[in-house]
Enzyme design. Structure first.
Site, PDB file in Angstrom:
ATOM      1  N   ASP A 148       0.850  -1.196   0.000  1.00 36.84           N
ATOM      2  CA  ASP A 148       0.000   0.000   0.000  1.00 36.84           C
ATOM      3  C   ASP A 148       0.889   1.252   0.000  1.00 36.84           C
ATOM      4  OD1 ASP A 148      -1.856   2.035   0.436  1.00 36.84           O
ATOM      5  OD2 ASP A 148      -3.151   0.739   1.637  1.00 36.84           O
ATOM      6  N   ARG A 208     -13.464  -3.703  -5.736  1.00 33.09           N
ATOM      7  CA  ARG A 208     -14.262  -3.053  -6.769  1.00 33.09           C
ATOM      8  C   ARG A 208     -13.987  -3.713  -8.117  1.00 33.09           C
ATOM      9  NH1 ARG A 208     -16.982  -1.166  -3.368  1.00 33.09           N
ATOM     10  NH2 ARG A 208     -17.603   1.012  -3.014  1.00 33.09           N
ATOM     11  N   ASP A 232     -16.066 -11.229  -6.219  1.00 32.36           N
ATOM     12  CA  ASP A 232     -17.299 -10.699  -5.639  1.00 32.36           C
ATOM     13  C   ASP A 232     -17.737  -9.440  -6.374  1.00 32.36           C
ATOM     14  OD1 ASP A 232     -19.359 -10.545  -3.528  1.00 32.36           O
ATOM     15  OD2 ASP A 232     -18.269  -8.755  -2.894  1.00 32.36           O
ATOM     16  N   GLU A 237     -20.546  -4.347 -13.628  1.00 30.33           N
ATOM     17  CA  GLU A 237     -21.591  -4.616 -12.643  1.00 30.33           C
ATOM     18  C   GLU A 237     -22.714  -3.578 -12.746  1.00 30.33           C
ATOM     19  OE1 GLU A 237     -21.409  -4.311  -7.846  1.00 30.33           O
ATOM     20  OE2 GLU A 237     -19.788  -5.440  -8.802  1.00 30.33           O
ATOM     21  N   HIS A 254     -21.316  -9.023  -5.258  1.00 30.40           N
ATOM     22  CA  HIS A 254     -20.866  -7.831  -4.517  1.00 30.40           C
ATOM     23  C   HIS A 254     -21.475  -7.796  -3.111  1.00 30.40           C
ATOM     24  CE1 HIS A 254     -19.478  -3.377  -5.088  1.00 30.40           C
ATOM     25  NE2 HIS A 254     -19.220  -3.826  -3.869  1.00 30.40           N
ATOM     26  N   GLY A 257     -18.982  -7.449   1.808  1.00 33.27           N
ATOM     27  CA  GLY A 257     -19.117  -6.571   2.968  1.00 33.27           C
ATOM     28  C   GLY A 257     -20.489  -6.588   3.593  1.00 33.27           C
ATOM     29  N   TYR A 258     -21.333  -7.533   3.191  1.00 36.64           N
ATOM     30  CA  TYR A 258     -22.707  -7.583   3.697  1.00 36.64           C
ATOM     31  C   TYR A 258     -22.790  -8.434   4.964  1.00 36.64           C
ATOM     32  CZ  TYR A 258     -25.063  -5.386  -0.300  1.00 36.64           C
ATOM     33  OH  TYR A 258     -25.519  -4.493  -1.235  1.00 36.64           O
TER      34      TYR A 258
END
Length: 372
Positions: A148, A208, A232, A237, A254, A257-258
């Site tokens: 990063d 993403r 995912d 999309e 996607h 994160g749910y």
């Protein structure tokens, strides 16, 4: 009293909204509503706000909050030029994303490499989600190579791996925003050039769509450079590429994160930021989630079966594959995201102690024993 226009799918919005706010809900499937007369607008990633989609910004509108970590659906420069204060829910779903990645890894190893070590995992992006991934992987003794460079620039306590070091790993997992321009642009970050001459056991993208060049991914996969991949998120999309999805070990709509906790966190975060902006009472916005007991005493005792009982990842995978031949798969993709009940994160789940004793992986994921 402030007037708030909010996406009807923001989880628990009616329970969490400050009492000093008058709430009006809208359905994003019907397009972007006219915000005239509203002080604040609360959206999700499905609502793209820019000069083309949102040309007439009323003077009354002061605040826009998004219940997501990513903000690539908001034209920040355009909105701020109109005096709008923007807020996101960064970090709200970090634990949920980490659990998705670790669950996928455990299922992948059980199927393709039982009793083998995972190898080195390159983590691309070490913000909130990437850091949560690293922390959870460390519970399993997995060696992570953290990459990063932008974080290294702003955080002197963090040292990023080099590009060569992170590419020289066995598994790659992505946790960066989608940036189309700039020094650290991430669009098609993983491309033909980076994949050339390399081999990977597994590639995961739960960040993403567009961070991975899907054409390059498929080219390397078909040539044997990539053993398996898990996606995912998708380049176009919700109109995902069915060929790419069909070849994936796991393909989901996607939803990494749910979780119940992530969605409540997101709504609370943007409501608190909105309350602070307008000088409202922030203490009235807390929402408690009680632990959930899962009755697994009759479940066949193997880790894969237990994981798929506790986490819906493979259920989503099956549901997405059922869409392949549907002419309106984009709409159905959205429905999968909006209509399935949210799972509970592992530390909020309670199961029998005997299962925790037998499968140490469940303890490392944070699952707790049933209390008498």
């Amino acid at each position: 009293m402030i007037h708030v226009l909010a996406d009807q799918n923001l989880h628990k919005i009616e329970e969490i909204i400050p009492p000093q706010a008058k709430l009006t809900l809208y359905d994003p499937a019907e397009g972007i509503p006219n915000p005239k007369g509203f002080d604040a607008m609360l959206v999700r990633t499905v609502t793209h706000l820019n000069e083309r989609t949102f040309p007439n910004i009323p003077e009354s509108l002061q605040f826009i909050g998004t219940g997501s970590s990513g903000t690539d659906h908001l034209d920040q420069e355009y909105l701020e030029a109109h005096g709008i204060t923007l807020a996101d829910a960064k970090g709200s779903n970090a634990r949920a994303v980490a659990e998705y990645v670790m669950t996928a890894l455990l299922l992948w190893r059980a199927k393709f490499a039982p009793n083998e070590e995972f190898g080195k995992v390159g983590v691309i992006g070490v913000g909130e989600a990437g850091s949560a991934v690293v922390k959870l992987m460390q519970n399993f003794g997995i060696e992570c190579v953290e990459y990063d460079p932008p974080r290294q620039e702003r955080d002197k306590s963090f040292s990023s791996a080099t590009l060569e070091e992170v590419l020289d790993t066995d598994i790659l997992t992505f946790h960066v925003p989608l940036d189309l321009k700039g020094v650290y642009a991430t669009h098609h970050w993983l491309d033909d050039e980076k994949l050339k001459g390399r081999s990977y056991k597994l590639i995961i993208n739960a960040a993403r769509g567009g961070i991975i060049d899907e054409k390059a991914l498929m080219k390397s996969f078909k040539a044997g450079g990539i053993d398996q991949y898990i996606l995912d998120v998708w380049e176009k999309e919700p109109d995902f590429n069915t060929e790419v999805a069909s070849q994936a070990y796991i393909a989901t709509p996607h939803i990494a994160g749910y979780s119940e906790q992530a969605k409540v966190n997101a709504t609370q975060i943007i409501c608190k930021k909105m309350a602070a902006h307008f000088g409202l009472n922030e203490n009235a916005i807390d929402y408690e989630i009680h632990p959930k007991t899962e009755n697994l005493e009759y479940t066949s005792c193997d880790l894969t079966t237990i994981l798929t009982e506790l986490h819906p990842i493979m259920g989503y995978d099956k549901a997405l594959r059922d869409l392949f031949d549907q002419p309106d798969k984009g709409r159905l993709f959205r429905n999968l995201r909006n209509e399935w009940p949210y799972r509970y994160e592992y530390p909020s789940l309670r199961i029998l102690q005997t299962l925790l004793d037998e499968f140490s992986e469940l303890q490392k994921l944070g699952v707790q024993p049933v209390t008498q």
